[in-house]
Design an enzyme around this catalytic site. Sequence first.
Site, short mmCIF file in Angstrom:
data_model
loop_
_atom_site.label_atom_id
_atom_site.label_comp_id
_atom_site.label_asym_id
_atom_site.label_seq_id
_atom_site.Cartn_x
_atom_site.Cartn_y
_atom_site.Cartn_z
N TYR A 284 59.55 51.91 66.85
CA TYR A 284 59.54 50.93 67.78
C TYR A 284 58.41 51.16 69.07
CZ TYR A 284 63.74 53.38 69.52
OH TYR A 284 65.02 53.94 69.80
N GLU A 285 58.50 50.10 69.99
CA GLU A 285 57.63 50.44 71.17
C GLU A 285 56.21 50.54 70.79
OE1 GLU A 285 58.71 48.91 73.74
OE2 GLU A 285 61.21 48.83 73.25
N GLY A 286 55.60 50.29 69.74
CA GLY A 286 54.49 50.39 69.35
C GLY A 286 54.49 51.54 68.29
#
Length: 578
Positions: A434-436
């Site tokens: 997550y978050e890229g």
Amino acid sequence: MFTYTPPIDDYRFLLTHVLGFDEAMRDLGKDVDSDLAAAVLEEAGRMCADRLLPLNREGDEQGSRLTADGVVTPSGFAEAWRDFAAAGWAALSAEEEHGGQGLPFVLQLWLDEMMSATNLSFGLFPGLTRGACEAIAAHASEELKATWLRPLVSGEWTGAMALTESGAGTDLALLKTKAAPLGDGSYAVTGTKIFISSGDHDFGGNIVHLVLARLPDAPAGVKGISLFLVPKFLPDDAGGFTRRNGMSVGALEKKMGIHAQPTCVMNYDEAVGWLVGEPHRGLAAMFTMMNAERLMVGIQGLGIAGGAYQQAAAYAKDRLQGRSADGARSPVAIIEHADVRRMLLNVRAFVEGGRALAGWVALQLDRSRHHPDAAERAKADALVALLTPVVKAAFTDMGFEGAVQAQQVFGGHGYIREWGMEQYVRDARIAQIYEGTNGVQAMDLVGRKLGLGGGAVVDDFLAMIAADLDGAGGLVIAERTLGALALLRTATQALRGAEADRAGAAAVDYLRLFALVSLGWMWTRMAVAAGQDDSPLHRAKRDIAGFYARHVLPQAHGLADAIGAGEASVMALSADAF
């Protein structure tokens, strides 16, 4: 017994001997010294060990659940949140003008580390709220700030960010959520988002969602995305927040880990919201939040590895198995076996080196916000931008690897639920995604960050490392890191302006090499600071620096070879052959 010892002595060593904390605070005009910082961290560590850790296992087993009235978190979470906020932890590093304590960001990151080590699911609530605060503070109108910031900063309310849709993950240009003007300055937001951490809960108070959506006149692609503040509860006529907005939880995601954290499918049905920032400029506003979150996620990897290491080291000292190396004693504690020590040292070398690098980046972040000289602020901001994908991706990769190695120390017991090690592995895995995803972070580093300042930012950073290594008095860790630095410089030159396939084939290896050199730099600084002091902490620093130099840094040569191999063998196999 499952326990956690906050690494306060290590924090104090870094503050006073490695990072120059007191001098940095004087430069920023902050009335904070290392003694106060250590005292704050000690109290934070006590809270994590005594309050959050006991909720972790039960929270994982219970999970959050969806009822007709909304999400119910595991037993003890709501009470722990209210106590956390009342004690001021939610407001630790927020600006004083918004009701925060204004303490240095390094204390925030290290608090995040301890929360991640003891209860990652809980730690997401304050982390996401802090990110929402930063986006609102940086981009919202004064009217929105006046209404929404203070209760978010205090922890009375919480925040969430809503980006992802089923057909729009990394490629946000594909998102379909719409926002229609209502004629009074507000908008009706309609659409469905997935993977929304902290989307709903039973803590009480409001939940403020920052939602990406398109206005009716939006151009196609990412240039047509706007950001909206969409709360769970709207203002009522009496000045309270009691009117339920048109948003609901469609489902809770069933996940590999972080079971206590409510990861929601959110439905927005003409939910009332307000524009944050300029129309069609939502990504710029959202990235303020996302960049803060990416540093936090990197620290999640660090924290989980540190927590897992503590359990594995204690187990290795207690578990009797096998004979001593000379065959004279049997059974012996497995800490005497070289392979067990190798695994533990791998984890510890990352954790302590990563802790130092995180502290250095955090001080640069404070410098970018508070230094009186605009040029110094800009320089520090560029360094934070350069290091953010490295911290996010390398720390979460190494954190997951560390959790697996710590689990391996337990042998078969590590695979059994009652020992708690398998939860570390499951929880750690999400941080790489997550978050890229970490591949996206690597592409950001190679495709965007190497070009900052026309390439001067990365060149100056590597020169800064070289200067410290040259001044280290011939220590083995300095010499070996200098060798790895030479490989990194060659790879940097080769990848400047590289075409897409070339960059894509090399990016992950390049980021790993960048991280190895950066950690070697920190280990050099720690070894120099340890000097010839004979205290246990200083001896350990010298010994682990030697391990890192001889057993971890050699990875740099293989990474450099892979980077130099180019993209031909990666792209040779036809797509149909996969």
